[in-house]
Design a protein around this motif. Structure first.
Motif: not given
Length: 302
Positions: A98-101, A154-156, A176-178, A198-199
């Motif tokens: 999950n990367n979109a933003g 996931n991408t934080s 929230g993703i975390l 990941i951050a």
């Protein structure tokens, strides 16, 4: 044999920046890749064409296998079709990245409700819905007796870990993703699903203007610490069988540095055994704060 040989991988927001780097890196390690990108601008509004097909062409030109998906993954229909595209095209799904933003930066007093909702929708809902549909697929596979070794990355962001001035909507979504990462890791482990976050810090359309000095490219021949390709090796490892046993963790990735983030932990504590008065609570809290580690500064704070 590449690290991701035989795996089917979805990467959202994979037309540019980090997502593109991840998609190419997975393909180089033998994965078949679903390249999702809606083709929108930095503000989330539609652009003239989606770049997903260009990334697919890059992968195929190098002998890899990939398919483009242009659906809106922040809708039920788009997220469901994303998973269906992987399964119908390649017969399975093993990894979801999950990367979109996008960004709509404003100071809080100037932040419109629409800008809040739009960023929450793409970053947070755009993580939840693909994860929900992928998790449902993997749960069904496990219940049918088929072995599942699924991975979600996931991408934080550092903004989600520490906050970032002028990015209240983005920071809240990334925080929230975390939380979503921790819950989904706990819930889905029984079905063979590992979920990590990941951050990253890298040069993308979202960062090259906001943090222009930090993100500037180096002189020719020097190590480009902010290249998005530097983040992808960790993502590929987390998305592969090699990361077995790693779940519910958060990693910072920047240049050649990987950091395990340890999150909220209990610090100094006081217990009077009964109810505090406000003055007593204040006095005790002041002492506890003096014993505690100071927080890391918010990005952009002076």
């Amino acid at each position: 044999m590449g690290l991701a040989e035989g795996r089917v991988v979805i990467v959202t927001g994979a037309g540019r920046g980090l997502g593109r780097a991840h998609a190419l890196a997975f393909a180089e390690e033998g994965a078949r890749v679903v390249v999702n990108d809606l083709g929108v601008g930095l503000d989330g509004l539609p652009g003239p064409e989606s770049p997903a097909a260009l990334v697919v062409a890059e992968i195929r030109a190098k002998g890899g296998e990939a398919v483009a998906h242009g659906g809106d993954i922040a809708t039920t229909e788009g997220a469901a079709s994303l998973v269906e595209t992987a399964v119908s095209t390649f017969g399975r799904l093993d990894t979801l990245v999950n990367n979109a933003g996008f960004l709509r930066d404003r100071m809080l007093v100037n932040l419109d409700e629409d800008d809040w909702d739009a960023v929450m929708r793409v970053h947070l809902k755009g993580h939840f819905l693909p994860l929900k549909h992928a998790a449902a697929y993997w749960r069904a596979e496990a219940k049918e007796g088929r072995q599942v070794a699924a991975r979600v990355v996931n991408t934080s962001s550092g903004a989600g870990l520490l906050g970032s001035v002028g990015q209240g909507n983005y920071s809240a979504a990334k925080a929230g993703i975390l939380g979503l990462t921790l819950v989904s890791a706990a819930e889905m482990g029984r079905y063979g699903v590992q979920v990590n976050a990941i951050a990253p810090a890298a040069r993308t359309r979202m960062t090259e203007q906001t943090f222009a000095d930090t993100m500037a490219a180096p002189e020719a021949g020097a190590f480009d610490a902010m290249a998005p390709e530097n983040v992808s090796p960790l993502v590929v490892w987390l998305g592969s069988d090699a990361s077995a046993g790693v779940t519910g963790r958060v990693f910072e990735a920047e240049g050649g540095r990987i950091t395990v983030m340890e999150g909220w932990r209990p610090g100094p504590t006081a217990d009077c055994g009964t109810r505090w008065t406000p003055s007593e609570a204040g006095e005790a809290t002041t002492k506890l704060l003096a014993e505690s580690e100071p927080p890391q500064p918010v990005y952009g704070a002076r």
